[in-house]
Design a protein around this motif. Structure first.
Motif, PDB file in Angstrom:
ATOM      1  N   GLY A 134     -68.657  36.583 -32.049  1.00 27.97           N
ATOM      2  CA  GLY A 134     -67.860  37.815 -32.009  1.00 27.97           C
ATOM      3  C   GLY A 134     -68.588  39.045 -32.514  1.00 27.97           C
ATOM      4  O   GLY A 134     -68.281  40.168 -32.093  1.00 27.97           O
ATOM      5  N   ASN A 135     -69.572  38.856 -33.389  1.00 25.73           N
ATOM      6  CA  ASN A 135     -70.255  40.010 -33.973  1.00 25.73           C
ATOM      7  C   ASN A 135     -71.028  40.816 -32.928  1.00 25.73           C
ATOM      8  O   ASN A 135     -71.006  42.053 -32.940  1.00 25.73           O
ATOM      9  N   GLU A 136     -71.728  40.117 -32.028  1.00 21.18           N
ATOM     10  CA  GLU A 136     -72.507  40.832 -31.009  1.00 21.18           C
ATOM     11  C   GLU A 136     -71.595  41.539 -30.014  1.00 21.18           C
ATOM     12  O   GLU A 136     -71.956  42.585 -29.479  1.00 21.18           O
ATOM     13  N   SER A 137     -70.427  40.972 -29.776  1.00 23.39           N
ATOM     14  CA  SER A 137     -69.472  41.626 -28.868  1.00 23.39           C
ATOM     15  C   SER A 137     -69.000  42.941 -29.470  1.00 23.39           C
ATOM     16  O   SER A 137     -68.879  43.955 -28.770  1.00 23.39           O
ATOM     17  N   VAL A 138     -68.732  42.935 -30.773  1.00 21.80           N
ATOM     18  CA  VAL A 138     -68.327  44.166 -31.455  1.00 21.80           C
ATOM     19  C   VAL A 138     -69.451  45.195 -31.395  1.00 21.80           C
ATOM     20  O   VAL A 138     -69.219  46.389 -31.143  1.00 21.80           O
ATOM     21  N   ARG A 139     -70.685  44.735 -31.623  1.00 27.30           N
ATOM     22  CA  ARG A 139     -71.824  45.667 -31.565  1.00 27.30           C
ATOM     23  C   ARG A 139     -71.989  46.271 -30.177  1.00 27.30           C
ATOM     24  O   ARG A 139     -72.328  47.451 -30.036  1.00 27.30           O
ATOM     25  N   ALA A 140     -71.765  45.445 -29.150  1.00 22.87           N
ATOM     26  CA  ALA A 140     -71.885  45.951 -27.778  1.00 22.87           C
ATOM     27  C   ALA A 140     -70.858  47.046 -27.515  1.00 22.87           C
ATOM     28  O   ALA A 140     -71.170  48.077 -26.906  1.00 22.87           O
ATOM     29  N   LEU A 141     -69.643  46.832 -27.970  1.00 24.57           N
ATOM     30  CA  LEU A 141     -68.597  47.842 -27.795  1.00 24.57           C
ATOM     31  C   LEU A 141     -68.895  49.086 -28.629  1.00 24.57           C
ATOM     32  O   LEU A 141     -68.688  50.213 -28.179  1.00 24.57           O
ATOM     33  N   ALA A 142     -69.376  48.874 -29.859  1.00 27.51           N
ATOM     34  CA  ALA A 142     -69.683  49.998 -30.729  1.00 27.51           C
ATOM     35  C   ALA A 142     -70.783  50.888 -30.147  1.00 27.51           C
ATOM     36  O   ALA A 142     -70.722  52.126 -30.253  1.00 27.51           O
ATOM     37  N   LYS A 143     -71.760  50.256 -29.513  1.00 24.84           N
ATOM     38  CA  LYS A 143     -72.863  51.023 -28.919  1.00 24.84           C
ATOM     39  C   LYS A 143     -72.378  51.906 -27.779  1.00 24.84           C
ATOM     40  O   LYS A 143     -72.814  53.057 -27.637  1.00 24.84           O
ATOM     41  N   VAL A 144     -71.475  51.381 -26.970  1.00 28.27           N
ATOM     42  CA  VAL A 144     -70.994  52.127 -25.813  1.00 28.27           C
ATOM     43  C   VAL A 144     -69.961  53.179 -26.205  1.00 28.27           C
ATOM     44  O   VAL A 144     -69.974  54.313 -25.718  1.00 28.27           O
ATOM     45  N   PHE A 145     -69.049  52.807 -27.106  1.00 26.13           N
ATOM     46  CA  PHE A 145     -67.948  53.713 -27.473  1.00 26.13           C
ATOM     47  C   PHE A 145     -68.232  54.510 -28.747  1.00 26.13           C
ATOM     48  O   PHE A 145     -67.363  55.248 -29.235  1.00 26.13           O
ATOM     49  N   HIS A 146     -69.414  54.326 -29.292  1.00 24.55           N
ATOM     50  CA  HIS A 146     -69.888  55.150 -30.401  1.00 24.55           C
ATOM     51  C   HIS A 146     -68.992  55.084 -31.637  1.00 24.55           C
ATOM     52  O   HIS A 146     -68.479  56.095 -32.130  1.00 24.55           O
ATOM     53  N   PHE A 147     -68.789  53.860 -32.119  1.00 27.60           N
ATOM     54  CA  PHE A 147     -68.124  53.708 -33.399  1.00 27.60           C
ATOM     55  C   PHE A 147     -68.976  52.769 -34.260  1.00 27.60           C
ATOM     56  O   PHE A 147     -69.858  52.061 -33.768  1.00 27.60           O
ATOM     57  N   LYS A 148     -68.729  52.757 -35.544  1.00 30.22           N
ATOM     58  CA  LYS A 148     -69.513  51.960 -36.467  1.00 30.22           C
ATOM     59  C   LYS A 148     -69.015  50.526 -36.495  1.00 30.22           C
ATOM     60  O   LYS A 148     -67.837  50.275 -36.778  1.00 30.22           O
ATOM     61  N   ALA A 149     -69.910  49.582 -36.198  1.00 29.15           N
ATOM     62  CA  ALA A 149     -69.518  48.163 -36.150  1.00 29.15           C
ATOM     63  C   ALA A 149     -69.420  47.602 -37.562  1.00 29.15           C
ATOM     64  O   ALA A 149     -70.144  47.998 -38.451  1.00 29.15           O
TER      65      ALA A 149
END
Length: 289
Positions: free
Chosen positions: A274-289
Protein backbone atom coordinates in the motif's frame (compact mmCIF):
# COMPACT_ATOMS: atom_id res chain seq x y z
CA UNK A 1 -27.55 11.12 -2.70
CA UNK A 2 -25.77 9.52 0.27
CA UNK A 3 -22.71 8.72 -1.86
CA UNK A 4 -22.64 12.27 -3.23
CA UNK A 5 -22.78 13.62 0.32
CA UNK A 6 -19.88 11.40 1.46
CA UNK A 7 -17.71 12.40 -1.48
CA UNK A 8 -18.62 16.06 -1.12
CA UNK A 9 -17.85 16.26 2.59
CA UNK A 10 -14.94 13.87 3.17
CA UNK A 11 -13.02 13.17 -0.06
CA UNK A 12 -10.49 15.26 -1.93
CA UNK A 13 -9.53 12.85 -4.72
CA UNK A 14 -11.90 10.55 -6.60
CA UNK A 15 -10.62 7.66 -8.74
CA UNK A 16 -12.96 6.25 -11.38
CA UNK A 17 -12.37 2.56 -12.09
CA UNK A 18 -12.52 1.47 -15.73
CA UNK A 19 -14.34 4.68 -16.66
CA UNK A 20 -17.49 3.49 -14.91
CA UNK A 21 -19.73 6.32 -13.65
CA UNK A 22 -19.87 6.41 -9.88
CA UNK A 23 -23.21 8.16 -9.58
CA UNK A 24 -24.94 6.40 -12.46
CA UNK A 25 -26.31 9.58 -14.00
CA UNK A 26 -28.64 8.69 -16.84
CA UNK A 27 -29.29 12.12 -18.26
CA UNK A 28 -26.16 12.40 -20.35
CA UNK A 29 -26.34 15.50 -22.50
CA UNK A 30 -25.97 15.38 -26.26
CA UNK A 31 -25.40 11.63 -26.18
CA UNK A 32 -22.22 11.94 -24.16
CA UNK A 33 -20.99 9.20 -21.89
CA UNK A 34 -22.36 9.63 -18.32
CA UNK A 35 -18.79 9.53 -16.98
CA UNK A 36 -18.24 13.02 -18.42
CA UNK A 37 -21.07 14.40 -16.31
CA UNK A 38 -19.53 12.74 -13.27
CA UNK A 39 -16.28 14.54 -14.04
CA UNK A 40 -18.14 17.84 -14.29
CA UNK A 41 -19.89 17.16 -10.98
CA UNK A 42 -16.57 16.45 -9.28
CA UNK A 43 -15.13 19.67 -10.70
CA UNK A 44 -18.07 21.64 -9.31
CA UNK A 45 -17.39 20.04 -5.92
CA UNK A 46 -13.75 21.07 -6.13
CA UNK A 47 -12.53 17.50 -6.30
CA UNK A 48 -9.53 16.14 -8.17
CA UNK A 49 -10.18 13.05 -10.26
CA UNK A 50 -8.24 10.24 -11.88
CA UNK A 51 -9.05 7.09 -13.82
CA UNK A 52 -7.79 3.59 -13.02
CA UNK A 53 -7.59 0.71 -15.50
CA UNK A 54 -6.90 -2.89 -14.50
CA UNK A 55 -6.43 -4.85 -17.72
CA UNK A 56 -9.27 -6.18 -19.83
CA UNK A 57 -10.94 -2.77 -19.59
CA UNK A 58 -8.25 -1.11 -21.74
CA UNK A 59 -5.88 -3.77 -23.15
CA UNK A 60 -5.43 -3.84 -26.93
CA UNK A 61 -6.14 -7.51 -27.55
CA UNK A 62 -5.17 -7.36 -31.23
CA UNK A 63 -1.70 -6.05 -30.46
CA UNK A 64 -1.35 -8.46 -27.55
CA UNK A 65 -2.04 -11.35 -29.92
CA UNK A 66 0.46 -9.95 -32.40
CA UNK A 67 3.19 -9.84 -29.73
CA UNK A 68 2.55 -13.27 -28.24
CA UNK A 69 1.89 -16.53 -30.08
CA UNK A 70 0.39 -17.89 -26.85
CA UNK A 71 -1.99 -14.96 -26.29
CA UNK A 72 -5.53 -16.10 -25.41
CA UNK A 73 -6.80 -13.47 -27.83
CA UNK A 74 -6.00 -15.46 -30.97
CA UNK A 75 -9.20 -17.45 -30.72
CA UNK A 76 -12.39 -15.54 -31.36
CA UNK A 77 -15.22 -16.01 -28.87
CA UNK A 78 -18.29 -14.25 -27.54
CA UNK A 79 -16.35 -13.38 -24.36
CA UNK A 80 -13.57 -11.77 -26.39
CA UNK A 81 -16.09 -9.89 -28.51
CA UNK A 82 -17.70 -8.42 -25.38
CA UNK A 83 -14.30 -7.54 -23.95
CA UNK A 84 -13.25 -5.72 -27.11
CA UNK A 85 -16.51 -3.77 -27.21
CA UNK A 86 -15.91 -2.51 -23.66
CA UNK A 87 -12.26 -1.74 -24.40
CA UNK A 88 -13.13 0.19 -27.56
CA UNK A 89 -15.64 2.25 -25.59
CA UNK A 90 -12.94 3.19 -23.09
CA UNK A 91 -10.29 3.87 -25.74
CA UNK A 92 -12.69 6.24 -27.47
CA UNK A 93 -12.79 8.35 -24.30
CA UNK A 94 -9.02 8.62 -23.89
CA UNK A 95 -8.68 11.81 -26.01
CA UNK A 96 -11.29 13.47 -23.77
CA UNK A 97 -9.41 12.42 -20.64
CA UNK A 98 -6.19 13.89 -22.00
CA UNK A 99 -7.99 17.06 -23.06
CA UNK A 100 -9.33 17.44 -19.52
CA UNK A 101 -5.87 16.59 -18.14
CA UNK A 102 -7.26 13.77 -16.03
CA UNK A 103 -4.43 11.48 -14.90
CA UNK A 104 -4.64 7.84 -15.94
CA UNK A 105 -3.42 5.01 -13.72
CA UNK A 106 -2.86 1.33 -14.48
CA UNK A 107 -2.48 -1.33 -11.81
CA UNK A 108 -0.16 -3.62 -13.77
CA UNK A 109 2.97 -2.59 -15.66
CA UNK A 110 2.12 -4.51 -18.83
CA UNK A 111 -0.62 -1.96 -19.53
CA UNK A 112 1.99 0.76 -19.96
CA UNK A 113 2.51 -0.72 -23.43
CA UNK A 114 -1.05 0.29 -24.30
CA UNK A 115 -0.99 3.51 -22.25
CA UNK A 116 2.58 4.85 -22.17
CA UNK A 117 1.40 8.14 -20.62
CA UNK A 118 -0.27 6.37 -17.69
CA UNK A 119 1.08 6.10 -14.14
CA UNK A 120 1.68 2.76 -12.43
CA UNK A 121 -0.53 2.38 -9.36
CA UNK A 122 0.63 -0.91 -7.77
CA UNK A 123 -2.07 -3.28 -6.62
CA UNK A 124 -2.32 -3.44 -2.84
CA UNK A 125 -2.64 -6.71 -0.94
CA UNK A 126 -3.14 -7.59 2.70
CA UNK A 127 0.56 -8.28 3.10
CA UNK A 128 0.41 -9.24 6.78
CA UNK A 129 -2.33 -11.81 6.15
CA UNK A 130 -0.40 -13.58 3.40
CA UNK A 131 2.98 -13.24 5.07
CA UNK A 132 1.45 -15.08 8.01
CA UNK A 133 0.88 -18.01 5.65
CA UNK A 134 4.63 -18.15 5.05
CA UNK A 135 5.22 -18.28 8.80
CA UNK A 136 2.50 -20.80 9.65
CA UNK A 137 2.79 -23.05 6.59
CA UNK A 138 6.36 -23.11 5.20
CA UNK A 139 6.97 -24.24 1.65
CA UNK A 140 8.03 -27.89 1.07
CA UNK A 141 6.97 -29.23 4.49
CA UNK A 142 7.90 -32.76 3.30
CA UNK A 143 10.44 -32.79 0.44
CA UNK A 144 9.78 -36.50 -0.05
CA UNK A 145 6.18 -35.89 -1.07
CA UNK A 146 4.87 -34.70 -4.42
CA UNK A 147 5.16 -31.05 -5.37
CA UNK A 148 1.90 -29.34 -4.43
CA UNK A 149 0.63 -27.16 -7.28
CA UNK A 150 -2.14 -24.55 -7.19
CA UNK A 151 -3.91 -23.18 -10.27
CA UNK A 152 -7.05 -21.08 -9.75
CA UNK A 153 -8.11 -19.38 -13.00
CA UNK A 154 -10.79 -16.76 -12.47
CA UNK A 155 -11.76 -17.08 -16.13
CA UNK A 156 -10.59 -20.29 -17.81
CA UNK A 157 -10.31 -18.96 -21.35
CA UNK A 158 -8.46 -15.81 -20.32
CA UNK A 159 -6.04 -17.64 -18.03
CA UNK A 160 -5.21 -20.31 -20.66
CA UNK A 161 -6.67 -23.18 -18.64
CA UNK A 162 -6.99 -25.17 -21.86
CA UNK A 163 -3.17 -25.16 -22.09
CA UNK A 164 -2.19 -25.30 -18.42
CA UNK A 165 -4.71 -27.85 -17.17
CA UNK A 166 -3.63 -30.74 -19.45
CA UNK A 167 0.01 -30.27 -18.39
CA UNK A 168 -0.92 -30.37 -14.72
CA UNK A 169 -3.11 -33.45 -15.18
CA UNK A 170 -0.29 -35.20 -17.05
CA UNK A 171 2.23 -34.46 -14.29
CA UNK A 172 -0.28 -35.48 -11.63
CA UNK A 173 -0.93 -38.77 -13.39
CA UNK A 174 2.82 -39.37 -13.55
CA UNK A 175 2.99 -38.89 -9.79
CA UNK A 176 5.26 -35.84 -10.06
CA UNK A 177 2.87 -33.30 -8.60
CA UNK A 178 -0.16 -33.19 -6.36
CA UNK A 179 -2.84 -31.16 -8.04
CA UNK A 180 -6.49 -30.63 -7.28
CA UNK A 181 -8.54 -28.80 -9.88
CA UNK A 182 -10.16 -25.56 -8.80
CA UNK A 183 -11.44 -24.77 -12.27
CA UNK A 184 -14.93 -26.15 -11.65
CA UNK A 185 -15.33 -23.87 -8.63
CA UNK A 186 -13.60 -20.79 -10.02
CA UNK A 187 -16.81 -18.74 -10.01
CA UNK A 188 -17.67 -19.57 -6.41
CA UNK A 189 -14.27 -19.62 -4.72
CA UNK A 190 -14.19 -16.73 -2.28
CA UNK A 191 -11.15 -14.55 -1.80
CA UNK A 192 -11.20 -15.47 1.89
CA UNK A 193 -10.39 -19.04 0.83
CA UNK A 194 -7.28 -18.08 -1.13
CA UNK A 195 -4.84 -17.96 1.85
CA UNK A 196 -5.68 -21.55 2.83
CA UNK A 197 -5.38 -22.71 -0.78
CA UNK A 198 -1.95 -21.08 -1.07
CA UNK A 199 -0.92 -22.53 2.30
CA UNK A 200 -1.60 -26.02 0.93
CA UNK A 201 0.65 -25.44 -2.09
CA UNK A 202 4.34 -25.11 -2.92
CA UNK A 203 4.03 -23.75 -6.45
CA UNK A 204 1.39 -21.36 -7.75
CA UNK A 205 0.67 -21.21 -11.49
CA UNK A 206 -0.88 -18.00 -12.77
CA UNK A 207 -1.25 -17.23 -16.49
CA UNK A 208 0.36 -16.36 -19.84
CA UNK A 209 -1.14 -12.87 -20.22
CA UNK A 210 1.94 -11.09 -18.93
CA UNK A 211 -0.12 -9.61 -16.10
CA UNK A 212 1.30 -9.66 -12.58
CA UNK A 213 -1.87 -9.03 -10.61
CA UNK A 214 -3.14 -9.58 -7.09
CA UNK A 215 -3.06 -13.38 -6.97
CA UNK A 216 0.64 -13.96 -7.82
CA UNK A 217 1.67 -11.12 -5.50
CA UNK A 218 -0.29 -12.72 -2.67
CA UNK A 219 1.49 -16.00 -3.39
CA UNK A 220 4.87 -14.25 -3.27
CA UNK A 221 3.97 -12.70 0.08
CA UNK A 222 3.07 -16.19 1.29
CA UNK A 223 6.57 -17.42 0.47
CA UNK A 224 5.55 -19.54 -2.51
CA UNK A 225 7.20 -20.15 -5.84
CA UNK A 226 5.18 -18.57 -8.62
CA UNK A 227 5.13 -19.27 -12.35
CA UNK A 228 3.65 -16.83 -14.84
CA UNK A 229 4.67 -15.18 -18.08
CA UNK A 230 6.73 -12.08 -17.25
CA UNK A 231 7.16 -9.83 -20.31
CA UNK A 232 10.19 -7.53 -20.60
CA UNK A 233 8.17 -4.41 -19.84
CA UNK A 234 7.31 -5.71 -16.37
CA UNK A 235 10.97 -5.68 -15.36
CA UNK A 236 12.73 -7.76 -12.72
CA UNK A 237 10.37 -9.67 -10.47
CA UNK A 238 10.97 -12.87 -8.44
CA UNK A 239 8.60 -14.98 -10.54
CA UNK A 240 9.60 -17.91 -12.76
CA UNK A 241 8.70 -16.72 -16.25
CA UNK A 242 7.09 -19.43 -18.39
CA UNK A 243 5.36 -19.87 -21.72
CA UNK A 244 3.30 -22.83 -22.96
CA UNK A 245 6.54 -24.25 -24.39
CA UNK A 246 8.47 -24.13 -21.12
CA UNK A 247 5.84 -24.65 -18.40
CA UNK A 248 6.08 -28.44 -18.17
CA UNK A 249 9.89 -28.47 -18.05
CA UNK A 250 9.95 -25.76 -15.37
CA UNK A 251 7.47 -27.63 -13.19
CA UNK A 252 9.54 -30.81 -13.54
CA UNK A 253 12.66 -28.87 -12.56
CA UNK A 254 11.03 -27.42 -9.45
CA UNK A 255 9.62 -30.82 -8.49
CA UNK A 256 13.11 -32.32 -8.70
CA UNK A 257 15.28 -29.53 -7.27
CA UNK A 258 12.85 -27.92 -4.78
CA UNK A 259 14.51 -24.47 -4.98
CA UNK A 260 13.53 -22.15 -2.16
CA UNK A 261 11.87 -18.89 -3.23
CA UNK A 262 14.17 -15.88 -3.09
CA UNK A 263 13.03 -12.29 -2.82
CA UNK A 264 9.30 -12.81 -3.23
CA UNK A 265 8.27 -11.77 0.26
CA UNK A 266 10.51 -8.70 0.13
CA UNK A 267 9.18 -7.74 -3.30
CA UNK A 268 5.55 -8.01 -2.19
CA UNK A 269 6.23 -5.96 0.92
CA UNK A 270 8.24 -3.32 -0.95
CA UNK A 271 5.79 -2.66 -3.76
CA UNK A 272 2.39 -4.00 -2.77
CA UNK A 273 1.68 -3.31 0.91
CA UNK A 274 0.00 0.00 0.00
CA UNK A 275 2.85 2.42 0.62
CA UNK A 276 3.97 2.61 -3.02
CA UNK A 277 0.38 3.11 -4.14
CA UNK A 278 0.09 6.12 -1.83
CA UNK A 279 3.39 7.49 -3.17
CA UNK A 280 2.18 7.08 -6.75
CA UNK A 281 -0.96 9.06 -5.99
CA UNK A 282 0.98 11.67 -4.03
CA UNK A 283 3.35 12.23 -6.95
CA UNK A 284 0.53 12.82 -9.40
CA UNK A 285 -1.83 14.79 -7.15
CA UNK A 286 0.93 16.67 -5.35
CA UNK A 287 0.30 15.86 -1.72
CA UNK A 288 2.68 14.65 0.98
CA UNK A 289 2.67 10.86 1.38
Amino acid sequence: QKLVDVVATSKEIVLFESLRPIFRLLNAKDGRNPILEDFELMKLMGKRVGVVFHGSDIRNTVEHAARNFFSPFHQESLELEKMRARTEENVALLPELRKLKIPIFVTTKDLLVDLPDAHWLPVTINFDRFHQVAKDSPIFPDPQKQLRVLFVPSRSWLKSADVIEPILIKLRDEGIISYHSYIASRETMKHSEIPDAIAASDLVIDQFLGVIGVFPIEALAAGRLVMSYVPPEVGEIPIISVTPNTLEAEIRRVALDRPLPIGGIEYAQRWHNGNESVRALAKVFHFKA
